[in-house]
Design a protein around this motif. Sequence first.
Motif, PDB file in Angstrom:
ATOM      1  N   ASN A   1       0.845  -1.186   0.000  1.00 35.40           N
ATOM      2  CA  ASN A   1       0.000   0.000   0.000  1.00 35.40           C
ATOM      3  C   ASN A   1       0.881   1.236   0.000  1.00 35.40           C
ATOM      4  OD1 ASN A   1      -3.071  -0.695   0.471  1.00 35.40           O
ATOM      5  ND2 ASN A   1      -1.875  -2.139   1.698  1.00 35.40           N
ATOM      6  N   LEU A   2       0.511   2.211  -0.832  1.00 35.08           N
ATOM      7  CA  LEU A   2       1.296   3.441  -0.971  1.00 35.08           C
ATOM      8  C   LEU A   2       0.427   4.646  -0.689  1.00 35.08           C
ATOM      9  CD1 LEU A   2       2.888   2.721  -4.473  1.00 35.08           C
ATOM     10  CD2 LEU A   2       3.910   2.186  -2.266  1.00 35.08           C
ATOM     11  N   TYR A   3       1.015   5.641  -0.062  1.00 33.32           N
ATOM     12  CA  TYR A   3       0.390   6.966   0.018  1.00 33.32           C
ATOM     13  C   TYR A   3       1.453   7.970  -0.383  1.00 33.32           C
ATOM     14  CZ  TYR A   3      -2.359  10.941   1.507  1.00 33.32           C
ATOM     15  OH  TYR A   3      -3.073  12.109   1.521  1.00 33.32           O
ATOM     16  N   PRO A   4       1.486   8.373  -1.657  1.00 30.11           N
ATOM     17  CA  PRO A   4       2.495   9.331  -2.103  1.00 30.11           C
ATOM     18  C   PRO A   4       2.140  10.750  -1.658  1.00 30.11           C
ATOM     19  CG  PRO A   4       1.563   8.030  -3.929  1.00 30.11           C
ATOM     20  CD  PRO A   4       0.658   7.892  -2.766  1.00 30.11           C
TER      21      PRO A   4
ATOM     22  N   ILE B   1      -1.598   6.951 -10.890  1.00 29.99           N
ATOM     23  CA  ILE B   1      -1.236   6.843  -9.471  1.00 29.99           C
ATOM     24  C   ILE B   1      -0.953   8.272  -9.015  1.00 29.99           C
ATOM     25  CG2 ILE B   1       0.402   5.925  -7.810  1.00 29.99           C
ATOM     26  CD1 ILE B   1       0.855   3.581  -9.668  1.00 29.99           C
ATOM     27  N   GLU B   2      -1.829   8.825  -8.196  1.00 38.00           N
ATOM     28  CA  GLU B   2      -1.805  10.243  -7.902  1.00 38.00           C
ATOM     29  C   GLU B   2      -1.216  10.542  -6.538  1.00 38.00           C
ATOM     30  OE1 GLU B   2      -5.543  12.276  -9.053  1.00 38.00           O
ATOM     31  OE2 GLU B   2      -6.254  10.249  -9.477  1.00 38.00           O
ATOM     32  N   ALA B   3      -0.541  11.682  -6.454  1.00 31.41           N
ATOM     33  CA  ALA B   3      -0.071  12.171  -5.161  1.00 31.41           C
ATOM     34  C   ALA B   3      -1.274  12.539  -4.308  1.00 31.41           C
ATOM     35  CB  ALA B   3       0.831  13.384  -5.364  1.00 31.41           C
ATOM     36  N   GLY B   4      -1.183  12.240  -3.003  1.00 29.74           N
ATOM     37  CA  GLY B   4      -2.260  12.583  -2.096  1.00 29.74           C
ATOM     38  C   GLY B   4      -3.387  11.585  -2.041  1.00 29.74           C
ATOM     39  N   LYS B   5      -3.222  10.425  -2.697  1.00 30.25           N
ATOM     40  CA  LYS B   5      -4.252   9.395  -2.656  1.00 30.25           C
ATOM     41  C   LYS B   5      -3.592   8.037  -2.442  1.00 30.25           C
ATOM     42  CE  LYS B   5      -7.631  11.641  -5.667  1.00 30.25           C
ATOM     43  NZ  LYS B   5      -8.466  11.499  -6.872  1.00 30.25           N
ATOM     44  N   SER B   6      -4.158   7.240  -1.551  1.00 30.77           N
ATOM     45  CA  SER B   6      -3.590   5.924  -1.286  1.00 30.77           C
ATOM     46  C   SER B   6      -3.973   4.944  -2.396  1.00 30.77           C
ATOM     47  CB  SER B   6      -4.074   5.392   0.068  1.00 30.77           C
ATOM     48  OG  SER B   6      -5.474   5.262   0.079  1.00 30.77           O
TER      49      SER B   6
ATOM     50  N   GLY C   1       6.409   9.749   1.232  1.00 26.67           N
ATOM     51  CA  GLY C   1       5.071   9.320   1.599  1.00 26.67           C
ATOM     52  C   GLY C   1       5.133   8.132   2.533  1.00 26.67           C
ATOM     53  N   ALA C   2       4.150   7.284   2.488  1.00 23.37           N
ATOM     54  CA  ALA C   2       4.080   6.126   3.377  1.00 23.37           C
ATOM     55  C   ALA C   2       3.942   4.847   2.564  1.00 23.37           C
ATOM     56  CB  ALA C   2       2.896   6.255   4.334  1.00 23.37           C
ATOM     57  N   ILE C   3       4.616   3.798   3.029  1.00 24.53           N
ATOM     58  CA  ILE C   3       4.511   2.456   2.455  1.00 24.53           C
ATOM     59  C   ILE C   3       4.191   1.514   3.600  1.00 24.53           C
ATOM     60  CG2 ILE C   3       5.682   0.614   1.200  1.00 24.53           C
ATOM     61  CD1 ILE C   3       7.589   2.694   0.050  1.00 24.53           C
ATOM     62  N   TRP C   4       3.129   0.712   3.446  1.00 22.91           N
ATOM     63  CA  TRP C   4       2.778  -0.185   4.537  1.00 22.91           C
ATOM     64  C   TRP C   4       2.110  -1.441   3.979  1.00 22.91           C
ATOM     65  CZ3 TRP C   4      -0.066   3.848   2.946  1.00 22.91           C
ATOM     66  CH2 TRP C   4      -1.440   3.699   2.814  1.00 22.91           C
TER      67      TRP C   4
ATOM     68  N   THR D   1      -2.923  11.037   6.579  1.00 21.88           N
ATOM     69  CA  THR D   1      -4.217  11.601   6.220  1.00 21.88           C
ATOM     70  C   THR D   1      -4.636  11.082   4.860  1.00 21.88           C
ATOM     71  OG1 THR D   1      -3.183  13.500   5.148  1.00 21.88           O
ATOM     72  CG2 THR D   1      -3.710  13.711   7.488  1.00 21.88           C
ATOM     73  N   ALA D   2      -5.904  11.187   4.596  1.00 25.32           N
ATOM     74  CA  ALA D   2      -6.427  10.799   3.292  1.00 25.32           C
ATOM     75  C   ALA D   2      -7.251  11.952   2.739  1.00 25.32           C
ATOM     76  CB  ALA D   2      -7.295   9.549   3.413  1.00 25.32           C
ATOM     77  N   ASP D   3      -7.044  12.274   1.494  1.00 27.53           N
ATOM     78  CA  ASP D   3      -7.788  13.342   0.847  1.00 27.53           C
ATOM     79  C   ASP D   3      -8.890  12.738  -0.007  1.00 27.53           C
ATOM     80  OD1 ASP D   3      -6.136  15.199   1.946  1.00 27.53           O
ATOM     81  OD2 ASP D   3      -4.813  15.324   0.203  1.00 27.53           O
ATOM     82  N   PHE D   4     -10.098  13.260   0.129  1.00 21.62           N
ATOM     83  CA  PHE D   4     -11.222  12.813  -0.670  1.00 21.62           C
ATOM     84  C   PHE D   4     -11.568  13.906  -1.667  1.00 21.62           C
ATOM     85  CE2 PHE D   4     -11.621  10.548   3.336  1.00 21.62           C
ATOM     86  CZ  PHE D   4     -11.817   9.245   2.904  1.00 21.62           C
ATOM     87  N   ASP D   5     -11.486  13.607  -2.940  1.00 21.37           N
ATOM     88  CA  ASP D   5     -11.898  14.552  -3.968  1.00 21.37           C
ATOM     89  C   ASP D   5     -13.370  14.314  -4.268  1.00 21.37           C
ATOM     90  OD1 ASP D   5      -9.383  15.634  -4.188  1.00 21.37           O
ATOM     91  OD2 ASP D   5      -8.754  14.240  -5.753  1.00 21.37           O
ATOM     92  N   ILE D   6     -14.189  15.316  -3.964  1.00 20.01           N
ATOM     93  CA  ILE D   6     -15.615  15.203  -4.229  1.00 20.01           C
ATOM     94  C   ILE D   6     -15.859  15.611  -5.675  1.00 20.01           C
ATOM     95  CG2 ILE D   6     -17.914  15.951  -3.556  1.00 20.01           C
ATOM     96  CD1 ILE D   6     -16.461  14.365  -1.427  1.00 20.01           C
ATOM     97  N   PRO D   7     -16.379  14.724  -6.516  1.00 24.25           N
ATOM     98  CA  PRO D   7     -16.581  15.051  -7.929  1.00 24.25           C
ATOM     99  C   PRO D   7     -17.770  15.983  -8.113  1.00 24.25           C
ATOM    100  CG  PRO D   7     -17.468  12.889  -7.447  1.00 24.25           C
ATOM    101  CD  PRO D   7     -16.796  13.367  -6.177  1.00 24.25           C
TER     102      PRO D   7
END
Length: 385
Positions: free
Chosen positions: A16-19, A65-70, A117-120, A163-169
Amino acid sequence: DLATQNFAGDFFVEMNLYPNTYDGNTCWLGDSSNPNNFIRRSNLDTRINIKIDGLDQSMDLDRAIEAGKSVKIRVQRSGSTVSVLLDDVLQSNTLTAAGTFTFDRIGGRNAVNFFDGAIWDVNINGAITYPGGANASDWEDTTGSVDGTIVNGPLSALVLGWTADFDIPNGFDRYLSGDKLAVLIHSAGGFTMSDLELSYEGGEEKHELGIAVRDIDFPKPKGAEILSETLLDATALANWTESGATAIATGSLPDGVSPQGTTGITELDTGDFILQPFTVSESSRGTRKALIEIWARRFPPIYDPAGGWPGSSTITEDSYDEGEILVDLIYDMPEPIRVSKHPGLHYVAHRIETVIPAFTTAGTLRITSQSDDIQIAKVSMKYMD
């Protein structure tokens, strides 16, 4: 650091990645030598580079694969065919590589940029797992690193509390109920959340929600309770007349939630009803106002996401999730006074201001469900004066 892994045949690596950010070719896993083996993001967010035994190849992905999204990524080889899955979805393209895949690092070093970022939850061929950690020692490179302390630079704040960012469409109002924003979070395993924060850009006009918004203007009733029973737990339901109703204790509900002051609810499906007769005190030649308050929600069965989303879930991106109840006031007249209310997925006090006709001494309140999975926790009817 890892003990050196060598795979001459079939293998898989999942993580799992969170860039946080992307700067060029950021590496997720590889060896510490030339390097001759690695898995990394390319200079494009829709492409990754996989280098096996010195053969460096690029693969175009079906999505970015976007920055700010896991994202969960899995690289696997069967025979000499290398394929990639993003969030368990197999990507269209494949590569051919028959050499030995060797690596000993999570995070990059030598000739590639370091991952920010984070790798887990790294799973190496089902034999080695690396859950990640919240301490610098969990990420230290025991043989030295680019900054002398940690493999991927300073310990990311994402590891300490990511943290996790949610993009509301487009269609932001679909996620709003008055002042409440509802977001469904799915995880393959358990998780906990605390210290939640919300920030946003832009905005959306607050729309009228029918009676739910106008209820704010209703004056609080000053008079006595008209109903002899206001609750709807198993004991209280015996004081109502019902058809098809099912009493459920709060603790037996999947989410264990019912409004404050209640210990259970009554569930109605389509056509089921509850009713209660009442008497009107101090009947006079004039009319009297009363306020009816019904705490209700629509609560469809919990969906098991193991089968994939949306699968057979009744709640989807496009579903209409409100139910309907009919509220009838029955007096000595040809037709009842009827109002329709629409419970959503959360408990709301549905309020109805009504007028009790003159010369009335008694009546009946009846609530009939026009939808499945309607849960009612309490009902009140009070004089306004």
